[in-house]
Scaffold this motif. Sequence first.
Motif, mmCIF file in Angstrom:
data_model
loop_
_atom_site.group_PDB
_atom_site.id
_atom_site.type_symbol
_atom_site.label_atom_id
_atom_site.label_comp_id
_atom_site.label_asym_id
_atom_site.label_seq_id
_atom_site.Cartn_x
_atom_site.Cartn_y
_atom_site.Cartn_z
ATOM 1 N N SER A 1 22.368 50.635 37.122
ATOM 2 C CA SER A 1 23.470 49.855 37.201
ATOM 3 C C SER A 1 23.181 48.412 36.969
ATOM 4 O O SER A 1 23.141 47.780 38.077
ATOM 5 C CB SER A 1 24.196 50.001 38.580
ATOM 6 N N TYR A 2 23.332 47.969 35.757
ATOM 7 C CA TYR A 2 22.947 46.522 35.529
ATOM 8 C C TYR A 2 23.863 45.608 36.103
ATOM 9 O O TYR A 2 23.668 44.552 36.469
ATOM 10 C CB TYR A 2 22.753 46.474 33.911
ATOM 11 N N SER A 3 25.186 46.016 36.119
ATOM 12 C CA SER A 3 26.326 45.160 36.497
ATOM 13 C C SER A 3 26.583 45.026 38.013
ATOM 14 O O SER A 3 27.382 44.200 38.423
ATOM 15 C CB SER A 3 27.563 45.152 35.626
ATOM 16 N N GLY A 4 25.764 45.701 38.954
ATOM 17 C CA GLY A 4 26.060 46.018 40.190
ATOM 18 C C GLY A 4 27.209 46.853 40.458
ATOM 19 O O GLY A 4 27.509 47.488 39.447
ATOM 20 N N TYR A 5 27.527 46.912 41.664
ATOM 21 C CA TYR A 5 28.676 47.570 41.867
ATOM 22 C C TYR A 5 29.927 46.960 42.523
ATOM 23 O O TYR A 5 31.141 47.922 42.458
ATOM 24 C CB TYR A 5 28.132 48.601 43.359
ATOM 25 N N LYS A 6 29.958 45.771 42.247
ATOM 26 C CA LYS A 6 31.563 45.260 42.769
ATOM 27 C C LYS A 6 32.536 45.639 41.694
ATOM 28 O O LYS A 6 33.767 45.733 41.867
ATOM 29 C CB LYS A 6 31.365 43.719 43.012
ATOM 30 N N ASP A 7 32.199 45.834 40.319
ATOM 31 C CA ASP A 7 33.056 46.348 39.096
ATOM 32 C C ASP A 7 33.633 47.500 39.477
ATOM 33 O O ASP A 7 34.757 47.759 39.390
ATOM 34 C CB ASP A 7 32.416 45.992 37.873
ATOM 35 N N GLU A 8 32.724 48.355 40.089
ATOM 36 C CA GLU A 8 33.356 50.008 40.301
ATOM 37 C C GLU A 8 34.231 49.857 41.500
ATOM 38 O O GLU A 8 35.152 50.815 41.724
ATOM 39 C CB GLU A 8 31.976 50.912 40.633
ATOM 40 N N LEU A 9 33.868 48.966 42.544
ATOM 41 C CA LEU A 9 34.996 48.872 43.490
ATOM 42 C C LEU A 9 36.002 48.422 43.205
ATOM 43 O O LEU A 9 37.217 48.955 43.649
ATOM 44 C CB LEU A 9 34.213 48.045 44.573
ATOM 45 N N GLY B 1 38.798 38.694 40.950
ATOM 46 C CA GLY B 1 38.525 39.250 39.682
ATOM 47 C C GLY B 1 37.142 39.675 39.267
ATOM 48 O O GLY B 1 37.185 40.583 38.354
ATOM 49 N N GLY B 2 36.408 38.808 39.990
ATOM 50 C CA GLY B 2 34.863 39.401 39.363
ATOM 51 C C GLY B 2 34.600 38.668 38.323
ATOM 52 O O GLY B 2 35.177 37.819 37.831
ATOM 53 N N ASP B 3 33.471 39.101 37.763
ATOM 54 C CA ASP B 3 33.143 38.491 36.379
ATOM 55 C C ASP B 3 33.953 38.636 35.092
ATOM 56 O O ASP B 3 34.784 39.680 35.091
ATOM 57 C CB ASP B 3 31.549 39.156 35.999
ATOM 58 N N TYR C 1 34.690 45.434 34.479
ATOM 59 C CA TYR C 1 35.441 44.636 35.068
ATOM 60 C C TYR C 1 36.775 44.308 33.956
ATOM 61 O O TYR C 1 37.865 44.391 34.113
ATOM 62 C CB TYR C 1 34.737 43.146 34.900
ATOM 63 N N ALA C 2 36.339 44.234 32.570
ATOM 64 C CA ALA C 2 37.467 44.161 31.792
ATOM 65 C C ALA C 2 38.450 45.231 31.684
ATOM 66 O O ALA C 2 39.669 45.145 31.629
ATOM 67 C CB ALA C 2 36.975 44.112 30.288
ATOM 68 N N GLY C 3 38.069 46.609 31.858
ATOM 69 C CA GLY C 3 39.048 47.653 31.961
ATOM 70 C C GLY C 3 39.906 47.493 33.309
ATOM 71 O O GLY C 3 41.136 47.839 33.268
ATOM 72 N N ALA C 4 39.184 47.144 34.485
ATOM 73 C CA ALA C 4 40.097 46.757 35.497
ATOM 74 C C ALA C 4 41.041 45.846 35.503
ATOM 75 O O ALA C 4 42.091 45.803 35.981
ATOM 76 C CB ALA C 4 39.198 46.602 36.867
ATOM 77 N N HIS C 5 40.726 44.732 34.831
ATOM 78 C CA HIS C 5 41.772 43.488 34.280
ATOM 79 C C HIS C 5 42.683 44.106 33.425
ATOM 80 O O HIS C 5 44.295 43.604 33.733
ATOM 81 C CB HIS C 5 40.839 42.732 33.795
ATOM 82 N N VAL C 6 42.534 44.718 32.548
ATOM 83 C CA VAL C 6 43.721 45.313 31.791
ATOM 84 C C VAL C 6 44.236 46.410 32.593
ATOM 85 O O VAL C 6 45.890 46.338 32.426
ATOM 86 C CB VAL C 6 43.194 45.985 30.327
ATOM 87 N N LEU C 7 43.911 47.114 33.133
ATOM 88 C CA LEU C 7 44.989 48.068 34.244
ATOM 89 C C LEU C 7 45.585 47.449 35.166
ATOM 90 O O LEU C 7 46.691 47.721 35.335
ATOM 91 C CB LEU C 7 43.778 49.040 34.790
ATOM 92 N N LEU C 8 45.047 46.418 35.886
ATOM 93 C CA LEU C 8 46.073 45.383 36.811
ATOM 94 C C LEU C 8 46.917 44.642 35.895
ATOM 95 O O LEU C 8 47.913 44.401 36.530
ATOM 96 C CB LEU C 8 45.218 44.738 37.751
ATOM 97 N N ALA C 9 46.662 44.153 34.893
ATOM 98 C CA ALA C 9 47.471 43.413 34.069
ATOM 99 C C ALA C 9 48.869 44.347 33.785
ATOM 100 O O ALA C 9 49.837 43.805 33.534
ATOM 101 C CB ALA C 9 47.121 42.831 32.751
#
Length: 491
Positions: free
Chosen positions: A234-242, A267-269, A280-288
Amino acid sequence: MTTPPPPPSFWIFFLCSLIFLLDNANGNPNYREALAKSILFFQGQRSGRLPSNQEVKWRSSSGLSDGFLAHVDLTGGYYDAGDNVKFNFPMAFTTTMLSWSTLEYGKRMGPQLSDARAAIRWATDYLLKCATATPGKLYVGVGDPNADHKCWERPEDMDTIRTVYSVSPSNPGSDVAGETAAALAAASLVFRRIDPKYSRLLVGTAKKVFQFAMQYRGAYSDSLGSAACPFYCSYSGYKDELLWGAAWLLRATNEAFYFNFINSLGGGDQPDIFSWDNKYAGAHVLLARRYLLNKDERFESFNQMAQNFMCKTLPYSPSSSTQYTQGGLMYKLPDNNLQYVTSITFLLTTYGKYMKATKHTFNCDNVVIIPNSLINVAKKQVDYILGANPIKISYMVGFGPNFPKRIHHRGSSLPSLARHPQSIGCDSGFQQFYYTQNPNPNILVGAIVGGPNQNDGFPDDRTDYSHSEPTTYINAAAVGPLAYFAGSYSS
């Protein structure tokens, strides 16, 4: 009142996009055929007892004792790539992306919709077992990856130890738990109308798994060590999955709790990549989507982040940080590059679709971006994968006249049980079948391999796993764009 003409920067970008799209193009490939094959691929990755309607006939049942060492039933699910391990972290991401593809593009899938649902359910049935088999534990994988990678044998012949891995309050895994929650929540939307009882089970389990992810925070690769790394650290950590898990649960439940949690995270990174590791990018598009389609101003910041991602991706954007090969393919990393291409292409297509629906435009510095700016780049990537590239090879196995014949995949490279009933041992598999120039005896139809190097070259070499190995998450992200273009262009 006359409408002012578009600024010169608009026409520059429009013409550049058109050139980028047409360069090296071979017309429109048969997207409908490619879509069907991209979904069929998942049958070749199945673990567990295969059903009577299994179409990939050279595969047989396997992993029927999975979970035995932990006294639970963990049969089913998918092998992640060319090996015989079930890694739940990428498998859950695969499931989320298949579900998102079906939610966004199900109406364009035609007869493939039921196949996509079946592919999702094969995964969610397994993930439900992992989440509910033992109170206080989430099972996150089956099969010792270090032992497995030292053997070259069919799934049906596996004799390596089927170690069971889990996370718990004392050994947390917020990343794998957050992704599992996302997968179950997204899939609950897929089945909401056609199987409401199953949908309720999925979303109810997703809530519990997400609560676990929030309450006991930590990266699963810290808990599991060599069982996760170097394979799926998990290179990017876990906050993106949260963030990702909360975004999917918000879409599935519309509960204020998840909105408030998303707000608390921020929004995170803002990376220029999207993958099984970095969401992160997927979450941003989903929330957009909520900002663009639902006019919910509370999500404006996520829409801005989604636009920033597009500006980092588009080839003619002044702020682009994405490299493209001479043949026009996005190039992110040397290993398994097409996983990033298909995932990013999914976001381009999907955000472009939202833009079209709302007649939305935005700027990358002084350049105006219209919906087709994104769609055209996405189409170029899909066409390149399907054969519109300098060496005229389709990177989807079984599609077109020229495709990879020596993929890094155990089941494909070893003769089937029907042709070779005797067991093929760990070492003899390497000696007889791995180190040969012979084409694989079994065609894993629909598999998209790791892809070419930065010079658009591809050796078609089984031992070169970074380019010749297919994965479930490459294909899962490709399903959406293939469905989009299948519905947009006549075959």
